[in-house]
Scaffold this motif. Structure first.
Motif, PDB file in Angstrom:
ATOM      1  N   ALA A  29     -21.411  51.102  25.238  1.00 11.40           N
ATOM      2  CA  ALA A  29     -19.973  51.103  25.525  1.00 11.40           C
ATOM      3  C   ALA A  29     -19.585  52.317  26.362  1.00 11.40           C
ATOM      4  CB  ALA A  29     -19.176  51.062  24.226  1.00 11.40           C
ATOM      5  N   GLN A  30     -20.131  53.477  26.008  1.00 10.94           N
ATOM      6  CA  GLN A  30     -19.835  54.676  26.787  1.00 10.94           C
ATOM      7  C   GLN A  30     -20.420  54.573  28.200  1.00 10.94           C
ATOM      8  OE1 GLN A  30     -17.867  57.405  25.712  1.00 10.94           O
ATOM      9  NE2 GLN A  30     -17.963  57.685  27.930  1.00 10.94           N
ATOM     10  N   THR A  31     -21.591  53.962  28.308  1.00  9.19           N
ATOM     11  CA  THR A  31     -22.190  53.742  29.621  1.00  9.19           C
ATOM     12  C   THR A  31     -21.308  52.838  30.475  1.00  9.19           C
ATOM     13  OG1 THR A  31     -24.407  53.987  28.669  1.00  9.19           O
ATOM     14  CG2 THR A  31     -24.245  52.893  30.808  1.00  9.19           C
ATOM     15  N   PHE A  32     -20.755  51.795  29.870  1.00  9.63           N
ATOM     16  CA  PHE A  32     -19.847  50.887  30.576  1.00  9.63           C
ATOM     17  C   PHE A  32     -18.614  51.627  31.093  1.00  9.63           C
ATOM     18  CE2 PHE A  32     -16.115  47.973  29.751  1.00  9.63           C
ATOM     19  CZ  PHE A  32     -16.146  47.382  31.001  1.00  9.63           C
ATOM     20  N   ILE A  33     -18.034  52.510  30.273  1.00 11.48           N
ATOM     21  CA  ILE A  33     -16.855  53.274  30.685  1.00 11.48           C
ATOM     22  C   ILE A  33     -17.206  54.218  31.830  1.00 11.48           C
ATOM     23  CG2 ILE A  33     -15.179  55.008  29.930  1.00 11.48           C
ATOM     24  CD1 ILE A  33     -14.637  52.211  28.884  1.00 11.48           C
ATOM     25  N   ASN A  34     -18.352  54.878  31.737  1.00 12.01           N
ATOM     26  CA  ASN A  34     -18.762  55.793  32.802  1.00 12.01           C
ATOM     27  C   ASN A  34     -18.979  55.053  34.118  1.00 12.01           C
ATOM     28  OD1 ASN A  34     -18.710  57.789  30.877  1.00 12.01           O
ATOM     29  ND2 ASN A  34     -20.920  57.886  30.607  1.00 12.01           N
ATOM     30  N   MET A  35     -19.527  53.851  34.050  1.00 12.98           N
ATOM     31  CA  MET A  35     -19.747  53.061  35.259  1.00 12.98           C
ATOM     32  C   MET A  35     -18.426  52.562  35.846  1.00 12.98           C
ATOM     33  SD  MET A  35     -23.075  50.859  33.929  1.00 12.98           S
ATOM     34  CE  MET A  35     -22.850  49.601  35.192  1.00 12.98           C
TER      35      MET A  35
ATOM     36  N   GLU B  25      -5.973  53.705  27.938  1.00 13.27           N
ATOM     37  CA  GLU B  25      -6.643  52.735  28.807  1.00 13.27           C
ATOM     38  C   GLU B  25      -8.152  52.751  28.595  1.00 13.27           C
ATOM     39  OE1 GLU B  25      -6.215  51.517  33.477  1.00 13.27           O
ATOM     40  OE2 GLU B  25      -6.593  53.624  33.020  1.00 13.27           O
ATOM     41  N   HIS B  26      -8.736  53.940  28.519  1.00 11.81           N
ATOM     42  CA  HIS B  26     -10.184  54.047  28.321  1.00 11.81           C
ATOM     43  C   HIS B  26     -10.590  53.502  26.956  1.00 11.81           C
ATOM     44  CE1 HIS B  26     -11.249  57.210  31.587  1.00 11.81           C
ATOM     45  NE2 HIS B  26     -10.309  56.385  31.999  1.00 11.81           N
ATOM     46  N   TRP B  27      -9.807  53.868  25.939  1.00 13.16           N
ATOM     47  CA  TRP B  27     -10.172  53.443  24.592  1.00 13.16           C
ATOM     48  C   TRP B  27     -10.040  51.930  24.427  1.00 13.16           C
ATOM     49  CZ3 TRP B  27     -12.897  53.648  20.605  1.00 13.16           C
ATOM     50  CH2 TRP B  27     -12.530  53.047  19.412  1.00 13.16           C
ATOM     51  N   ASP B  28      -8.972  51.336  24.972  1.00  4.91           N
ATOM     52  CA  ASP B  28      -8.787  49.888  24.845  1.00  4.91           C
ATOM     53  C   ASP B  28      -9.960  49.137  25.466  1.00  4.91           C
ATOM     54  OD1 ASP B  28      -6.417  50.231  23.541  1.00  4.91           O
ATOM     55  OD2 ASP B  28      -5.159  49.961  25.319  1.00  4.91           O
ATOM     56  N   LEU B  29     -10.426  49.631  26.618  1.00 11.34           N
ATOM     57  CA  LEU B  29     -11.538  48.949  27.280  1.00 11.34           C
ATOM     58  C   LEU B  29     -12.835  49.152  26.498  1.00 11.34           C
ATOM     59  CD1 LEU B  29     -12.259  47.279  29.754  1.00 11.34           C
ATOM     60  CD2 LEU B  29     -12.759  49.389  30.973  1.00 11.34           C
ATOM     61  N   ARG B  30     -13.082  50.362  26.035  1.00 12.11           N
ATOM     62  CA  ARG B  30     -14.299  50.630  25.273  1.00 12.11           C
ATOM     63  C   ARG B  30     -14.284  49.879  23.938  1.00 12.11           C
ATOM     64  NH1 ARG B  30     -16.866  55.295  22.392  1.00 12.11           N
ATOM     65  NH2 ARG B  30     -14.821  56.257  22.139  1.00 12.11           N
TER      66      ARG B  30
ATOM     67  N   VAL C 279     -24.224  70.958  28.307  1.00 14.22           N
ATOM     68  CA  VAL C 279     -23.348  71.339  27.203  1.00 14.22           C
ATOM     69  C   VAL C 279     -24.167  71.455  25.922  1.00 14.22           C
ATOM     70  CG1 VAL C 279     -21.373  70.213  28.280  1.00 14.22           C
ATOM     71  CG2 VAL C 279     -22.761  68.944  26.634  1.00 14.22           C
ATOM     72  N   PRO C 280     -23.705  72.275  24.965  1.00 13.16           N
ATOM     73  CA  PRO C 280     -24.408  72.348  23.674  1.00 13.16           C
ATOM     74  C   PRO C 280     -24.280  71.042  22.911  1.00 13.16           C
ATOM     75  CG  PRO C 280     -22.365  73.622  23.634  1.00 13.16           C
ATOM     76  CD  PRO C 280     -22.568  73.202  25.048  1.00 13.16           C
ATOM     77  N   ILE C 281     -25.160  70.859  21.943  1.00 11.70           N
ATOM     78  CA  ILE C 281     -25.188  69.578  21.224  1.00 11.70           C
ATOM     79  C   ILE C 281     -23.886  69.312  20.488  1.00 11.70           C
ATOM     80  CG2 ILE C 281     -27.687  69.545  20.989  1.00 11.70           C
ATOM     81  CD1 ILE C 281     -27.425  70.729  18.230  1.00 11.70           C
ATOM     82  N   HIS C 282     -23.146  70.371  20.100  1.00  8.56           N
ATOM     83  CA  HIS C 282     -21.898  70.171  19.379  1.00  8.56           C
ATOM     84  C   HIS C 282     -20.786  69.657  20.283  1.00  8.56           C
ATOM     85  CE1 HIS C 282     -24.155  73.074  16.879  1.00  8.56           C
ATOM     86  NE2 HIS C 282     -23.584  72.452  15.871  1.00  8.56           N
ATOM     87  N   LYS C 283     -20.971  69.715  21.596  1.00  6.44           N
ATOM     88  CA  LYS C 283     -19.951  69.249  22.541  1.00  6.44           C
ATOM     89  C   LYS C 283     -20.404  68.009  23.309  1.00  6.44           C
ATOM     90  CE  LYS C 283     -17.298  72.804  21.593  1.00  6.44           C
ATOM     91  NZ  LYS C 283     -15.976  72.678  20.942  1.00  6.44           N
ATOM     92  N   ALA C 284     -21.507  67.430  22.918  1.00  7.36           N
ATOM     93  CA  ALA C 284     -22.032  66.277  23.650  1.00  7.36           C
ATOM     94  C   ALA C 284     -21.085  65.088  23.595  1.00  7.36           C
ATOM     95  CB  ALA C 284     -23.401  65.888  23.094  1.00  7.36           C
ATOM     96  N   HIS C 285     -20.343  64.931  22.492  1.00  5.88           N
ATOM     97  CA  HIS C 285     -19.422  63.800  22.386  1.00  5.88           C
ATOM     98  C   HIS C 285     -18.230  63.955  23.323  1.00  5.88           C
ATOM     99  CE1 HIS C 285     -17.648  66.862  19.805  1.00  5.88           C
ATOM    100  NE2 HIS C 285     -16.512  66.188  19.825  1.00  5.88           N
ATOM    101  N   LEU C 286     -17.920  65.185  23.728  1.00  4.32           N
ATOM    102  CA  LEU C 286     -16.810  65.412  24.656  1.00  4.32           C
ATOM    103  C   LEU C 286     -17.238  65.207  26.104  1.00  4.32           C
ATOM    104  CD1 LEU C 286     -15.170  68.639  23.148  1.00  4.32           C
ATOM    105  CD2 LEU C 286     -14.359  66.288  22.958  1.00  4.32           C
ATOM    106  N   PHE C 287     -18.475  65.578  26.426  1.00  3.43           N
ATOM    107  CA  PHE C 287     -18.952  65.505  27.806  1.00  3.43           C
ATOM    108  C   PHE C 287     -20.306  64.787  27.836  1.00  3.43           C
ATOM    109  CE2 PHE C 287     -16.667  69.497  27.068  1.00  3.43           C
ATOM    110  CZ  PHE C 287     -15.571  69.307  27.888  1.00  3.43           C
ATOM    111  N   PRO C 288     -20.323  63.467  27.603  1.00  4.93           N
ATOM    112  CA  PRO C 288     -21.602  62.741  27.532  1.00  4.93           C
ATOM    113  C   PRO C 288     -22.364  62.746  28.852  1.00  4.93           C
ATOM    114  CG  PRO C 288     -19.744  61.215  27.574  1.00  4.93           C
ATOM    115  CD  PRO C 288     -19.159  62.575  27.399  1.00  4.93           C
ATOM    116  N   GLY C 289     -21.706  63.057  29.959  1.00  4.23           N
ATOM    117  CA  GLY C 289     -22.390  63.079  31.235  1.00  4.23           C
ATOM    118  C   GLY C 289     -23.102  64.384  31.535  1.00  4.23           C
ATOM    119  N   HIS C 290     -23.047  65.340  30.594  1.00  2.00           N
ATOM    120  CA  HIS C 290     -23.652  66.658  30.831  1.00  2.00           C
ATOM    121  C   HIS C 290     -24.580  67.053  29.682  1.00  2.00           C
ATOM    122  CE1 HIS C 290     -21.090  67.678  34.324  1.00  2.00           C
ATOM    123  NE2 HIS C 290     -20.172  66.986  33.688  1.00  2.00           N
ATOM    124  N   VAL C 291     -25.340  66.104  29.182  1.00  2.00           N
ATOM    125  CA  VAL C 291     -26.246  66.383  28.073  1.00  2.00           C
ATOM    126  C   VAL C 291     -27.706  66.512  28.527  1.00  2.00           C
ATOM    127  CG1 VAL C 291     -24.767  65.282  26.370  1.00  2.00           C
ATOM    128  CG2 VAL C 291     -26.475  63.910  27.560  1.00  2.00           C
TER     129      VAL C 291
END
Length: 441
Positions: A66-72, A41-46, A419-431
């Motif tokens: 796109a990631q901002t739109f999903i987070n909102m 569902e998330h991927w189809d919308l993004r 989160v460390p920079i290597h995990k930023a793609h997993l948790f974009p809300g904690h960078v």
């Protein structure tokens, strides 16, 4: 002719403005941006969002929008008004279509009254079979929801520390200058500050270096060794924060305030915690503090593992003939013990703060109760502003799982996580970067 020439120049000006704003057209693979934890569902919308604007925006900018739109849309995140207006305008048609489909799916989940009655009848007949299946299933089957959240929908549970250079090292941003040392001790990792072996010191310049797991991670220089170590510490902090998880306590978190009055005990909630009121346990005005600093003490508890108490041994002015450590039977301390026990057995993560209205004898008894129950207790302030705070002991790894994987609101309100920079793609809300306070000593 002048009017015609002006009209012909307008498209070029508009194209230049679009380019400056980050618009462009290019051929790039949208599907390569799907992550393993992302649900359908998330991927189809993004994906729909990126497809709709692929020819109008630069690749990096569009992926971020796109990631901002999903987070909102799914988490209710808020951003600067300019960004939110832009995303809302870009996603207007896509969001409306998605919401209509979601509303249609919700309607399909409802059944008629006759269907519901039939299902209840079938449920009664199959109750015995279901109970037997539940008895034969593993004991941890009730935790299925948590396991699915840890997997982010599908796949194997995520290993938070996979691929990190310093492994399970977690930085707890507290304690000022002792932050890195204390964090390494908790994670059983060696930490050392020493004079640099690579750059010999001179009469005017001293060199220092910091080692983590016997590996030099930072170096610094200064007019003396203390200044050089501080420079190396600041460099090491930046490096480790980019490669390790960082945790910081929310200074404006909610705290349970227990206050005694003539009419009884009042229990309320406050956002003014004793440990964030700016009254340190020890400061440079204390003679013992200055003596210990001259002997090399940098803060924290004493002992090889920093296991000693952090505050000085208190004193008690006695006005009776009771022995030391005796409990006043008229103080109804049994009620407070029950209160602290209920707090321990609950899932409430807020601190319990006893206000200065309690006497020194009562606070000393509360310290003992907390210690027997496996809770952490600390005192803050002096004289008439002395407060006691009782806190639950939680490991750093548990905090990461509750905040990042389970998104437990009780933990998210209490802790900030970077989160460390290597995990930023997993948790974009904690960078967002977290800062360590009190390192200018």
């Amino acid at each position: 002719v002048g009017v015609v020439a002006t009209k012909m120049k307008q498209p070029k000006i508009k194209a230049k403005r679009l380019k400056d704003a980050g618009y462009s057209s290019g051929d790039w693979d949208i599907d390569s941006y799907r992550t393993e934890y992302e649900s359908e569902e998330h991927w189809d919308l993004r994906r729909s969002f990126m497809l709709a604007h692929k020819d109008n925006f630069d690749e990096d900018r569009l992926v971020c929008l796109a990631q901002t739109f999903i987070n909102m849309e799914f988490m209710g995140c808020k951003y600067p008004s300019e960004t939110m207006h832009l995303v809302a305008e870009m996603s207007k048609e896509i969001a409306e279509e998605f919401r209509k489909k979601r509303a249609l799916r919700l309607k399909r989940t409802f059944v008629s009254a006759s269907d519901a009655a039939e299902q209840r009848a079938k449920g009664r007949r199959g109750a015995a079979k279901n109970q037997q299946r539940a008895a034969d299933s593993p004991k941890d089957s009730s935790n299925r929801f948590n396991r699915e959240r840890l997997c982010f929908g599908v796949g194997e549970p995520i290993d938070l520390f996979q691929g990190l250079h310093f492994g399970p090292l977690i930085l707890y941003l507290a304690g000022g200058r002792s932050c890195l040392r204390n964090s390494c001790i908790v994670n059983n990792i060696t930490y050392e500050e020493r004079s640099s072996l690579e750059h010999p010191s001179t009469d005017t310049t001293k060199y220092a270096e910091i080692l983590v797991n016997e590996e030099v991670v930072a170096s610094g220089e200064g007019e003396n060794l203390k200044v050089a170590k501080m420079a190396a510490f600041q460099q090491a902090l930046l490096l480790l924060q980019s490669h390790c998880y960082s945790i910081k306590l929310n200074a404006t978190r909610e705290t349970i305030k227990v206050e005694k009055s003539k009419n009884g005990v009042n229990i309320n909630v406050t956002k003014e915690s004793a440990d964030s009121l700016g009254d340190p346990k020890l400061d440079a005005s204390n003679k013992g503090y200055r003596m210990m600093r001259m002997m090399g003490w940098t803060g924290g508890g004493l002992g090889r593992q920093k296991q000693g108490r952090e505050e000085p041994v208190g004193y008690l002015l006695k006005s009776n003939r009771n022995g030391l450590g005796s409990i006043n039977p008229q103080g109804k301390l049994g009620d407070y013990l029950k209160l602290i026990k209920n707090y321990k057995n609950s899932d409430d993560m807020r601190d319990m703060q006893f206000e200065p209205t309690f006497s020194k004898e009562e606070r000393a008894a509360f310290h003992q109760m907390a210690s027997r129950l496996g809770l952490r207790s600390s005192s803050y302030g002096t004289g008439e502003t002395r407060r006691l705070m009782i806190t639950k002991k939680v490991s750093y790894s548990t905090i990461l799982k509750e905040v990042l994987c389970r998104r437990n609101p009780k933990f998210c309100e209490r802790y900030f996580v970077q989160v460390p920079i290597h995990k930023a793609h997993l948790f974009p809300g904690h960078v967002a970067g977290l800062e360590l306070e009190g390192i200018c000593e």
